[in-house]
Enzyme design. Structure first.
Site, PDB file in Angstrom:
ATOM      1  N   CYS B 130       0.753  -1.313   0.037  1.00 28.92           N
ATOM      2  CA  CYS B 130       0.119   0.106  -0.012  1.00 28.92           C
ATOM      3  C   CYS B 130       0.961   1.403   0.026  1.00 28.92           C
ATOM      4  O   CYS B 130       0.473   2.104  -0.633  1.00 28.92           O
ATOM      5  CB  CYS B 130      -1.022  -0.119   1.337  1.00 28.92           C
ATOM      6  N   HIS B 256      -2.591   6.680   3.392  1.00 30.35           N
ATOM      7  CA  HIS B 256      -1.045   6.657   3.516  1.00 30.35           C
ATOM      8  C   HIS B 256      -0.467   7.820   2.900  1.00 30.35           C
ATOM      9  O   HIS B 256      -0.699   8.265   1.575  1.00 30.35           O
ATOM     10  CB  HIS B 256      -0.508   5.563   2.982  1.00 30.35           C
TER      11      HIS B 256
END
Lengths: 352, 352
Positions: B130, B256
């Protein structure tokens, strides 16, 4: 000679409060201590060294008889009043950005360039920005060992860097979002829950990170990012040091962290770097990831040193080190470094 | 040919839930959809494309007649079961770390290297980590323009990267600390308030940042930091790319972020870089600091693209750019990229 007189200008702010704490806990080198603030705060009481001191309004006469005047006030107040303190016979130690890049004002970090204290043609000594300080105390011993060429920095800055209003803003936001377990998982719902009161920040801090600190300068750089570059060069005496910083605010109360990628002139090794940091003043090495030991704000807050860990030699460049640093932005990042500079001046006065 | 059959393995996890959302909202290319999970979850109901599907237990027969099997499960489950799915005639698209660095498994980001989907000797296609995904979608168009040589990265990773238990842990901690306005300003008081329940993290996340993600690998590097390095090289086809990453967990639910310092083979200019990003698939440019526009998790969560901003050419190196990227770690960082790969396979099947 008698113990010197100290003035603390900005005594009622977030940094001023820490300053009074520090003056109560450090070895005492001061005679009289005067606490000074805006007329609005005059008459308030402040605890310092077990005494209750009455805040005096900022005016020229307040500096008469003062040997050292520490300023923790906005840039424009420092720009106006530090010279006034000097004209009344004091040495000014200034924590604002007003004088840091003035050629005739030294920028002093006592662990790194204490000798610069004596080089003060204007009678003013500047204290560095909080983000610079946390990081530079850890980087300087590595520079002495390996010869620094370049810094790439990304910061994780606490809300108290924006003053008490920053702290209050984060706590208000956290109170509003607590208990709602959907927040942060859908677009816009944090903005809605937090509402319009963003305090000194351009966006909500709760459940967020905000890649902005300071004001907009040339070519998209923020003032905070340029301060870190310019001040690092001046403190280390490296006018050509390459510095790229990205400054980011995070939902932490106190404790600025910086991810550091440092490139040196010679090959480095992580164990040698650890050894240099173990022996460095103002640094605590916390570097045992297997034991859960790395620098973090919740541990560094309220302490004096820069916490340094996560030391790794780059896998692709034997001259580069990656590390992570956390320091208390109100202490070493502000009040502590100012107090340390003032203590160098007190020692100079005592040796006359 | 009839519309292909899809299996979603790990349908009841945090990423699996987003996968079912995506399958309900994207252009439908699937015939039957089977939702699969551990025996523990078998019989549960899952909403997908307006239908209520019953979760089936993971066993070999579940893949009979399946054309594409997407896996969002731990590494060891993928390692065992992706080959089983292949042996039953499916192509496996795997979001674990089990196959990413396997020479015979392509690591595909459809905006960057879609042609690699056909190069699958094991019948398995891997989805990237990710943290890599959020960043690489923004970096690839700059690489095409200027020729990438080096990345220095610092991440700001959300707790949902550690699964639903990570999200629950952060919310639990925030509920415990809300209302106490001293927390975060004294050493140890956050640890005390949060107590021993740290969930999947090595330290409290509330009012903190934790410079650690994954497990300890060679020379002090974390598994997450090495994944970002190795996967970036493989996706971009640059086996010698220099990469130094420092991975840090922050108190954000989903989204993120990565502070990127990218060094290229040729001179860059910020406006040219912005233009390349404006025209790039999967990217949204948000770069107007004066208007408070920069990439942030609270805005990027729940959206498909990588949000990119804070573009600045280094003041000390005309070949270097600094930027900030935020992406939804459950969508592009996981479920979305997997779904996109599966759709490339569906198109391939349809064209036969």
């Amino acid at each position: 000679m008698p113990m010197p007189t100290l003035a603390v200008v900005g005594a009622t702010g977030a940094v001023g409060a820490v300053m009074c704490d520090l003056l109560s806990s450090r070895r005492n080198v001061w005679g009289e201590i005067r606490v000074v603030a805006s007329a609005r705060s005059a008459g308030r009481k402040v605890q310092c060294r077990g005494e209750e001191l009455t805040v005096q309004a900022l005016r020229p006469e307040v500096f008469d008889g003062v040997d050292v005047a520490m300023f923790d006030v906005p840039d424009e107040i420092s720009a106006e009043w530090a010279p006034v303190a000097v004209s009344r016979g004091a040495v000014a130690v200034d924590n604002s950005g007003a004088f840091r890049m003035d050629r005739d004002v030294p920028l002093v970090v006592p662990e790194i360039n204490p000798e610069q204290v004596r080089n003060r043609p204007k009678g003013i000594i500047a204290n560095a920005n909080c983000t610079t300080l946390a990081m530079i105390v850890a980087v300087a011993p590595l520079h002495r060992e390996y010869g620094l060429r370049e810094l790439v920095l990304a910061s994780y800055q606490a809300v108290s860097g924006a003053g008490q209003v920053g702290v209050d803003t984060l706590h208000d936001q956290l109170a509003k979002i607590a208990g709602d377990r959907v927040l942060g998982s859908r677009p816009g719902n944090v903005r809605q829950a937090v509402g319009d009161d963003l305090g000194p920040f351009p966006a909500p801090l709760a459940l967020n990170v905000v890649p902005w600190a300071g004001s907009l300068k040339e070519a998209g750089w923020s003032s905070e990012e340029l301060k870190v570059r310019n001040e690092s060069r001046k403190i280390l005496g490296l006018p050509d040091l390459k510095v790229s910083a990205t400054c980011v605010r995070v939902p932490v109360v106190t404790g600025h962290s910086v991810a550091v990628h440092a490139v040196f002139g010679t090959e480095v090794d992580a164990e040698g770097a650890r050894e240099a940091l173990r022996n460095a003043p103002g640094v605590i090495l916390v570097d045992d990831p297997a034991a859960g030991e790395f620098p973090m704000p919740i541990d560094a807050v309220g302490t004096d040193p820069s916490w340094v860990g996560r030391l790794r030699r780059s896998m692709d460049d034997p001259r580069a080190l990656d590390l992570f640093v956390t320091g208390d932005n109100l202490r070493k990042g502000a009040a502590l470094n100012t107090a340390q500079i003032a203590e160098l001046l007190a020692a100079e006065l005592a040796s006359r």
